[in-house]
Scaffold this motif. Structure first.
Motif, PDB file in Angstrom:
ATOM      1  N   VAL A   1      -4.378  14.947  -1.290  1.00 34.94           N
ATOM      2  CA  VAL A   1      -4.540  14.438   0.075  1.00 34.94           C
ATOM      3  C   VAL A   1      -5.697  13.522  -0.101  1.00 34.94           C
ATOM      4  O   VAL A   1      -6.700  13.839  -0.434  1.00 34.94           O
ATOM      5  N   GLY A   2      -5.429  12.465   0.635  1.00 41.49           N
ATOM      6  CA  GLY A   2      -6.623  11.443   0.644  1.00 41.49           C
ATOM      7  C   GLY A   2      -6.674  10.300  -0.238  1.00 41.49           C
ATOM      8  O   GLY A   2      -7.268   9.241  -0.181  1.00 41.49           O
ATOM      9  N   ASP A   3      -5.711  10.468  -1.301  1.00 41.10           N
ATOM     10  CA  ASP A   3      -5.413   9.452  -2.670  1.00 41.10           C
ATOM     11  C   ASP A   3      -5.182   8.276  -1.931  1.00 41.10           C
ATOM     12  O   ASP A   3      -4.107   8.229  -0.963  1.00 41.10           O
ATOM     13  N   GLN A   4      -5.409   7.141  -2.548  1.00 40.64           N
ATOM     14  CA  GLN A   4      -5.020   5.847  -2.162  1.00 40.64           C
ATOM     15  C   GLN A   4      -4.032   5.288  -3.183  1.00 40.64           C
ATOM     16  O   GLN A   4      -4.218   5.505  -4.337  1.00 40.64           O
ATOM     17  N   ILE A   5      -2.853   5.044  -2.683  1.00 40.57           N
ATOM     18  CA  ILE A   5      -1.730   4.543  -3.612  1.00 40.57           C
ATOM     19  C   ILE A   5      -1.128   3.202  -3.113  1.00 40.57           C
ATOM     20  O   ILE A   5      -1.170   2.940  -1.758  1.00 40.57           O
ATOM     21  N   GLU A   6      -0.641   2.343  -3.937  1.00 40.30           N
ATOM     22  CA  GLU A   6       0.229   1.225  -3.728  1.00 40.30           C
ATOM     23  C   GLU A   6       1.572   1.481  -3.680  1.00 40.30           C
ATOM     24  O   GLU A   6       2.230   2.400  -4.461  1.00 40.30           O
ATOM     25  N   VAL A   7       2.304   1.086  -2.580  1.00 48.96           N
ATOM     26  CA  VAL A   7       3.702   1.527  -2.392  1.00 48.96           C
ATOM     27  C   VAL A   7       4.615   0.362  -2.043  1.00 48.96           C
ATOM     28  O   VAL A   7       4.183  -0.275  -1.391  1.00 48.96           O
ATOM     29  N   LEU A   8       6.021   0.499  -2.295  1.00 46.09           N
ATOM     30  CA  LEU A   8       6.751  -0.402  -2.018  1.00 46.09           C
ATOM     31  C   LEU A   8       7.677   0.090  -0.702  1.00 46.09           C
ATOM     32  O   LEU A   8       8.166   0.948  -0.701  1.00 46.09           O
ATOM     33  N   LEU A   9       7.609  -0.836   0.373  1.00 46.89           N
ATOM     34  CA  LEU A   9       8.372  -0.339   1.588  1.00 46.89           C
ATOM     35  C   LEU A   9       9.894  -0.902   1.506  1.00 46.89           C
ATOM     36  O   LEU A   9      10.162  -1.804   1.355  1.00 46.89           O
TER      37      LEU A   9
ATOM     38  N   VAL B   1       2.894   9.695   3.619  1.00 44.94           N
ATOM     39  CA  VAL B   1       1.805   8.641   3.574  1.00 44.94           C
ATOM     40  C   VAL B   1       1.546   7.760   4.658  1.00 44.94           C
ATOM     41  O   VAL B   1       2.598   7.264   4.975  1.00 44.94           O
ATOM     42  N   ASP B   2       0.141   7.564   4.797  1.00 46.92           N
ATOM     43  CA  ASP B   2       0.010   6.636   6.129  1.00 46.92           C
ATOM     44  C   ASP B   2      -0.200   5.144   5.375  1.00 46.92           C
ATOM     45  O   ASP B   2      -1.102   4.822   4.659  1.00 46.92           O
ATOM     46  N   ILE B   3       0.474   4.194   6.062  1.00 44.89           N
ATOM     47  CA  ILE B   3       0.540   2.665   5.639  1.00 44.89           C
ATOM     48  C   ILE B   3      -0.121   1.972   6.825  1.00 44.89           C
ATOM     49  O   ILE B   3      -0.255   0.865   6.539  1.00 44.89           O
ATOM     50  N   GLY B   4      -0.390   2.687   8.019  1.00 45.09           N
ATOM     51  CA  GLY B   4      -0.856   1.785   9.145  1.00 45.09           C
ATOM     52  C   GLY B   4       0.306   1.340   9.929  1.00 45.09           C
ATOM     53  O   GLY B   4      -0.062   0.620  11.016  1.00 45.09           O
ATOM     54  N   TYR B   5       1.438   1.938   9.696  1.00 45.91           N
ATOM     55  CA  TYR B   5       2.588   1.611  10.843  1.00 45.91           C
ATOM     56  C   TYR B   5       2.651   2.716  11.846  1.00 45.91           C
ATOM     57  O   TYR B   5       1.901   3.580  11.756  1.00 45.91           O
ATOM     58  N   LYS B   6       3.545   2.465  12.618  1.00 42.73           N
ATOM     59  CA  LYS B   6       3.587   3.430  13.693  1.00 42.73           C
ATOM     60  C   LYS B   6       4.343   4.735  13.301  1.00 42.73           C
ATOM     61  O   LYS B   6       3.885   5.664  14.080  1.00 42.73           O
ATOM     62  N   SER B   7       4.803   4.943  12.305  1.00 43.74           N
ATOM     63  CA  SER B   7       4.996   6.334  11.752  1.00 43.74           C
ATOM     64  C   SER B   7       4.850   6.344  10.303  1.00 43.74           C
ATOM     65  O   SER B   7       4.519   5.354   9.769  1.00 43.74           O
ATOM     66  N   GLU B   8       4.684   7.545   9.874  1.00 42.74           N
ATOM     67  CA  GLU B   8       4.385   8.001   8.328  1.00 42.74           C
ATOM     68  C   GLU B   8       5.445   7.338   7.609  1.00 42.74           C
ATOM     69  O   GLU B   8       6.609   7.343   7.775  1.00 42.74           O
TER      70      GLU B   8
ATOM     71  N   PHE C   1       5.030  -5.732   8.924  1.00 42.46           N
ATOM     72  CA  PHE C   1       5.561  -5.144   7.852  1.00 42.46           C
ATOM     73  C   PHE C   1       7.214  -5.468   7.654  1.00 42.46           C
ATOM     74  O   PHE C   1       8.038  -5.679   8.271  1.00 42.46           O
ATOM     75  N   ARG C   2       7.171  -5.824   6.313  1.00 43.29           N
ATOM     76  CA  ARG C   2       8.612  -6.151   5.910  1.00 43.29           C
ATOM     77  C   ARG C   2       9.306  -5.363   4.851  1.00 43.29           C
ATOM     78  O   ARG C   2       8.350  -5.215   3.892  1.00 43.29           O
ATOM     79  N   THR C   3      10.676  -5.135   4.647  1.00 46.84           N
ATOM     80  CA  THR C   3      11.117  -4.566   3.628  1.00 46.84           C
ATOM     81  C   THR C   3      10.803  -5.173   2.361  1.00 46.84           C
ATOM     82  O   THR C   3      11.091  -6.726   2.295  1.00 46.84           O
ATOM     83  N   GLY C   4      10.375  -4.526   1.199  1.00 44.01           N
ATOM     84  CA  GLY C   4      10.202  -5.279   0.023  1.00 44.01           C
ATOM     85  C   GLY C   4       8.710  -5.693  -0.058  1.00 44.01           C
ATOM     86  O   GLY C   4       8.220  -5.895  -1.281  1.00 44.01           O
ATOM     87  N   ASP C   5       7.875  -5.384   0.935  1.00 46.64           N
ATOM     88  CA  ASP C   5       6.291  -5.659   0.813  1.00 46.64           C
ATOM     89  C   ASP C   5       5.909  -4.363   0.028  1.00 46.64           C
ATOM     90  O   ASP C   5       6.187  -3.334   0.187  1.00 46.64           O
ATOM     91  N   ILE C   6       4.743  -4.744  -0.886  1.00 47.71           N
ATOM     92  CA  ILE C   6       3.821  -3.690  -1.302  1.00 47.71           C
ATOM     93  C   ILE C   6       2.662  -3.500  -0.581  1.00 47.71           C
ATOM     94  O   ILE C   6       1.751  -4.576  -0.254  1.00 47.71           O
ATOM     95  N   VAL C   7       2.465  -2.530  -0.049  1.00 50.61           N
ATOM     96  CA  VAL C   7       1.238  -2.026   0.782  1.00 50.61           C
ATOM     97  C   VAL C   7       0.554  -0.928   0.262  1.00 50.61           C
ATOM     98  O   VAL C   7       1.014  -0.300  -0.452  1.00 50.61           O
ATOM     99  N   ASN C   8      -0.954  -0.593   0.889  1.00 51.95           N
ATOM    100  CA  ASN C   8      -1.820   0.336   0.403  1.00 51.95           C
ATOM    101  C   ASN C   8      -1.405   1.257   1.351  1.00 51.95           C
ATOM    102  O   ASN C   8      -1.049   1.119   2.663  1.00 51.95           O
ATOM    103  N   GLY C   9      -1.480   2.835   0.800  1.00 54.31           N
ATOM    104  CA  GLY C   9      -1.198   3.804   1.714  1.00 54.31           C
ATOM    105  C   GLY C   9      -2.142   4.936   1.384  1.00 54.31           C
ATOM    106  O   GLY C   9      -2.649   4.894   0.486  1.00 54.31           O
ATOM    107  N   THR C  10      -2.391   5.961   2.183  1.00 55.05           N
ATOM    108  CA  THR C  10      -3.206   7.136   1.917  1.00 55.05           C
ATOM    109  C   THR C  10      -2.240   8.360   2.091  1.00 55.05           C
ATOM    110  O   THR C  10      -1.576   8.320   2.994  1.00 55.05           O
TER     111      THR C  10
END
Length: 194
Positions: free
Chosen positions: A59-67, A37-44, A17-26
C-alpha cells in the motif's frame, strides 16, 4: 468572478481522463482478487491481482497504469499495469525502428518458421534471419540474448519482425572495411581456407 471564469478555474484544476491513457496511481488496498489504485479520478481503479504475480507490492506504492475503462458495473475504473508496460515498450520499439537502431532481446521459444523473442514486447524472428547460414536446430538459441534489427512493425496487428542476420552482415562488412583500410599490398596475413 463570472461563471465562465469559475468554470475555467474548476476545469484547469482537474486532469482529464481518457480510455487508453497511461496515468500514475497509488496503491490504496490489496484484496484477494484485485488491487485498488487511486489515480486522482472520482472513483478508485481496480487491477486484477494476477498482474502482480511476480512482484512484491505494498500500500502506498506508485505505479503506472493504463486506463482501460472509466467505469465498470460497480462504478470503479478498470486499470491495467501490464498493458501500460506493453504500450510503453511498444512506443520504445517503434522509436528504435524509426531510428534504424538495434534492440536487445531474449529468445523465448521455437515456433513454426522461426523464434519468438522478448524485446520488451513479443517479436518474431524468422528462421531465415537467425544467422547468415540458417541453423539446423533453432533450440540452441532459446534462452540466449542477442541484438536484433527491427525489419518490420505492424501497428494495427501489433507484431514485430526481427533480423539477427542483418546485424551479423553489418558487423562483417565493418570488419572487412577495417581490414582493407589497414592492409597493404605485399603484407602477410593469416587466414582460414574455406
Amino acid at each position: 468572478m463570472s461563471i465562465s471564469e469559475l468554470e475555467a478555474l474548476i476545469d484547469s484544476g482537474f486532469p482529464t481522463f481518457r480510455t487508453g491513457d497511461i496515468v500514475n496511481g497509488t496503491i490504496l488496498e490489496i484484496r484477494p482478487q484485485v488491487v485498488l489504485v487511486d489515480i486522482g479520478y472520482k472513483s478508485e481503479g481496480v487491477i486484477s491481482i494476477s498482474e502482480f504475480e511476480d512482484e512484491e507490492i505494498e500500500v502506498g506504492d506508485q505505479i503506472e497504469v493504463l486506463l482501460e475503462k472509466l467505469e465498470n458495473d460497480e462504478g470503479l475504473v478498470v486499470l491495467s499495469k501490464e498493458k501500460a508496460a506493453h504500450k510503453q515498450n511498444w512506443d520504445k520499439i517503434v522509436a528504435v525502428y524509426k531510428d534504424g537502431g538495434l534492440v536487445k532481446g531474449k529468445v523465448k521459444s521455437v515456433v513454426k518458421g522461426g523464434l519468438m523473442v522478448n524485446v520488451g514486447v513479443e517479436a518474431f524472428l524468422p528462421g531465415s534471419q537467425v544467422d547468415i547460414i540458417p541453423p539446423k536446430d533453432l533450440n540452441e538459441f532459446v534462452g540466449k540474448v542477442y541484438e536484433f534489427k527491427i525489419v518490420k512493425v505492424n501497428d494495427e496487428r501489433k507484431n514485430i519482425v526481427l533480423s539477427r542476420r542483418e546485424v551479423i552482415e553489418a558487423e562483417r562488412s565493418e570488419q572487412r572495411q577495417r581490414f582493407l583500410e589497414t592492409v597493404a599490398i605485399g603484407d602477410r596475413v593469416k587466414g582460414l581456407v574455406k
